[in-house]
Design a protein around this motif. Structure first.
Motif, PDB file in Angstrom:
ATOM      1  N   ARG A  46       0.845  -1.215   0.000  1.00 50.24           N
ATOM      2  CA  ARG A  46       0.000   0.000   0.000  1.00 50.24           C
ATOM      3  C   ARG A  46       0.871   1.252   0.000  1.00 50.24           C
ATOM      4  NH1 ARG A  46      -2.920  -2.947   3.863  1.00 50.24           N
ATOM      5  NH2 ARG A  46      -1.951  -1.716   5.518  1.00 50.24           N
ATOM      6  N   ARG A  47       1.943   1.217   0.777  1.00 58.45           N
ATOM      7  CA  ARG A  47       2.842   2.370   0.844  1.00 58.45           C
ATOM      8  C   ARG A  47       3.507   2.615  -0.508  1.00 58.45           C
ATOM      9  NH1 ARG A  47       7.789   2.836   5.165  1.00 58.45           N
ATOM     10  NH2 ARG A  47       8.379   4.967   4.676  1.00 58.45           N
ATOM     11  N   ALA A  48       3.899   1.553  -1.202  1.00 58.28           N
ATOM     12  CA  ALA A  48       4.520   1.689  -2.516  1.00 58.28           C
ATOM     13  C   ALA A  48       3.528   2.222  -3.536  1.00 58.28           C
ATOM     14  CB  ALA A  48       5.085   0.350  -2.976  1.00 58.28           C
ATOM     15  N   GLN A  49       2.264   1.808  -3.443  1.00 64.48           N
ATOM     16  CA  GLN A  49       1.253   2.309  -4.370  1.00 64.48           C
ATOM     17  C   GLN A  49       0.999   3.786  -4.149  1.00 64.48           C
ATOM     18  OE1 GLN A  49      -2.031  -0.268  -3.607  1.00 64.48           O
ATOM     19  NE2 GLN A  49      -1.247  -1.927  -4.903  1.00 64.48           N
ATOM     20  N   VAL A  50       0.986   4.235  -2.904  1.00 59.19           N
ATOM     21  CA  VAL A  50       0.802   5.659  -2.604  1.00 59.19           C
ATOM     22  C   VAL A  50       1.995   6.456  -3.112  1.00 59.19           C
ATOM     23  CG1 VAL A  50       0.650   7.337  -0.722  1.00 59.19           C
ATOM     24  CG2 VAL A  50      -0.725   5.259  -0.654  1.00 59.19           C
ATOM     25  N   ALA A  51       3.195   5.917  -2.958  1.00 63.49           N
ATOM     26  CA  ALA A  51       4.401   6.609  -3.423  1.00 63.49           C
ATOM     27  C   ALA A  51       4.407   6.722  -4.944  1.00 63.49           C
ATOM     28  CB  ALA A  51       5.650   5.888  -2.938  1.00 63.49           C
ATOM     29  N   ASP A  52       3.888   5.701  -5.636  1.00 61.21           N
ATOM     30  CA  ASP A  52       3.831   5.762  -7.091  1.00 61.21           C
ATOM     31  C   ASP A  52       2.800   6.770  -7.568  1.00 61.21           C
ATOM     32  OD1 ASP A  52       5.786   3.881  -7.311  1.00 61.21           O
ATOM     33  OD2 ASP A  52       4.409   2.195  -7.595  1.00 61.21           O
ATOM     34  N   ALA A  53       1.760   7.007  -6.778  1.00 63.48           N
ATOM     35  CA  ALA A  53       0.693   7.915  -7.182  1.00 63.48           C
ATOM     36  C   ALA A  53       1.089   9.379  -6.997  1.00 63.48           C
ATOM     37  CB  ALA A  53      -0.578   7.618  -6.393  1.00 63.48           C
ATOM     38  N   THR A  54       2.027   9.666  -6.107  1.00 66.62           N
ATOM     39  CA  THR A  54       2.423  11.054  -5.883  1.00 66.62           C
ATOM     40  C   THR A  54       3.362  11.507  -6.988  1.00 66.62           C
ATOM     41  OG1 THR A  54       4.258  10.349  -4.499  1.00 66.62           O
ATOM     42  CG2 THR A  54       2.205  10.880  -3.380  1.00 66.62           C
ATOM     43  N   PRO A  55       3.225  12.758  -7.437  1.00 62.21           N
ATOM     44  CA  PRO A  55       4.111  13.247  -8.497  1.00 62.21           C
ATOM     45  C   PRO A  55       5.542  13.408  -7.982  1.00 62.21           C
ATOM     46  CG  PRO A  55       2.709  15.008  -7.680  1.00 62.21           C
ATOM     47  CD  PRO A  55       2.253  13.748  -7.016  1.00 62.21           C
ATOM     48  N   GLN A  56       6.482  13.207  -8.862  1.00 58.67           N
ATOM     49  CA  GLN A  56       7.883  13.349  -8.504  1.00 58.67           C
ATOM     50  C   GLN A  56       8.229  14.830  -8.369  1.00 58.67           C
ATOM     51  OE1 GLN A  56       9.941  10.856  -7.800  1.00 58.67           O
ATOM     52  NE2 GLN A  56       8.273   9.416  -8.129  1.00 58.67           N
ATOM     53  N   SER A  57       9.110  15.125  -7.451  1.00 51.90           N
ATOM     54  CA  SER A  57       9.501  16.511  -7.238  1.00 51.90           C
ATOM     55  C   SER A  57      10.448  16.964  -8.348  1.00 51.90           C
ATOM     56  CB  SER A  57      10.166  16.662  -5.871  1.00 51.90           C
ATOM     57  OG  SER A  57      11.301  15.845  -5.801  1.00 51.90           O
ATOM     58  N   GLY A  58      10.421  18.260  -8.621  1.00 52.02           N
ATOM     59  CA  GLY A  58      11.255  18.827  -9.662  1.00 52.02           C
ATOM     60  C   GLY A  58      12.683  19.049  -9.198  1.00 52.02           C
ATOM     61  N   LEU A  59      13.499  19.540 -10.095  1.00 56.75           N
ATOM     62  CA  LEU A  59      14.909  19.754  -9.811  1.00 56.75           C
ATOM     63  C   LEU A  59      15.101  20.812  -8.728  1.00 56.75           C
ATOM     64  CD1 LEU A  59      17.870  19.188 -10.510  1.00 56.75           C
ATOM     65  CD2 LEU A  59      17.706  21.003 -12.207  1.00 56.75           C
ATOM     66  N   LEU A  60      14.337  21.908  -8.806  1.00 63.86           N
ATOM     67  CA  LEU A  60      14.503  22.966  -7.806  1.00 63.86           C
ATOM     68  C   LEU A  60      14.102  22.485  -6.414  1.00 63.86           C
ATOM     69  CD1 LEU A  60      13.276  26.121  -9.734  1.00 63.86           C
ATOM     70  CD2 LEU A  60      15.601  25.466  -9.148  1.00 63.86           C
ATOM     71  N   GLU A  61      13.058  21.681  -6.326  1.00 61.30           N
ATOM     72  CA  GLU A  61      12.656  21.166  -5.017  1.00 61.30           C
ATOM     73  C   GLU A  61      13.697  20.188  -4.473  1.00 61.30           C
ATOM     74  OE1 GLU A  61       8.964  18.887  -2.828  1.00 61.30           O
ATOM     75  OE2 GLU A  61       8.701  19.667  -4.843  1.00 61.30           O
ATOM     76  N   GLN A  62      14.302  19.405  -5.338  1.00 58.07           N
ATOM     77  CA  GLN A  62      15.348  18.490  -4.886  1.00 58.07           C
ATOM     78  C   GLN A  62      16.555  19.263  -4.377  1.00 58.07           C
ATOM     79  OE1 GLN A  62      16.137  15.881  -8.161  1.00 58.07           O
ATOM     80  NE2 GLN A  62      14.261  14.695  -7.868  1.00 58.07           N
ATOM     81  N   ILE A  63      16.935  20.327  -5.064  1.00 58.35           N
ATOM     82  CA  ILE A  63      18.051  21.167  -4.607  1.00 58.35           C
ATOM     83  C   ILE A  63      17.692  21.828  -3.282  1.00 58.35           C
ATOM     84  CG2 ILE A  63      19.388  23.245  -5.126  1.00 58.35           C
ATOM     85  CD1 ILE A  63      19.250  22.418  -8.079  1.00 58.35           C
TER      86      ILE A  63
END
Length: 119
Positions: A46-63
């Motif tokens: 269930r945790r992996a499915q929720v993680a797959d559903a969330t959008p990936q963060s952009g480059l600026l947010e990662q920095i």
């Protein structure tokens, strides 16, 4: 037990019996362990499915996260703006010229040194 007392033959029979009859887990214990493992696997799915559903963060947010969040970003921004301000702002003594700029020492007098010249 002291080093002088080497007579442990009475205990050897008990140790041999314990080695030959290894205790087996009960069926109830095995059922509880398997139920717990299946519940944990379901939770991780269930945790992996929720993680797959969330959008990936952009480059600026990662920095932003890599640098440490808003306190670190505020410090970096302040340092960058201060560096720009110091780098572009000339002291008034250098702009006025004459006797006020006497503290300026010319290391290479043959080189052209224009402070506010046309580029």
């Amino acid at each position: 037990m002291s080093d002088k007392d080497k007579d442990v033959t009475g205990l050897e029979a008990f140790f041999d019996a314990a080695r030959t009859h290894a205790p087996a887990p009960s069926a109830d214990l095995m059922a509880r362990v398997l139920n717990g493992a299946e519940a944990e696997q379901a939770r991780l799915r269930r945790r992996a499915q929720v993680a797959d559903a969330t959008p990936q963060s952009g480059l600026l947010e990662q920095i932003y996260r890599l640098l440490g969040g808003w306190p670190a970003m505020a410090g970096l921004t302040t340092a960058a703006l201060t560096g720009i301000w110091i780098g572009t702002g000339l002291p008034e003594g250098l702009l006025a010229g004459g006797a006020e700029a006497a503290y300026l020492v010319d290391i290479a007098p043959d080189a052209v040194f224009e402070l506010a010249g046309d580029f």
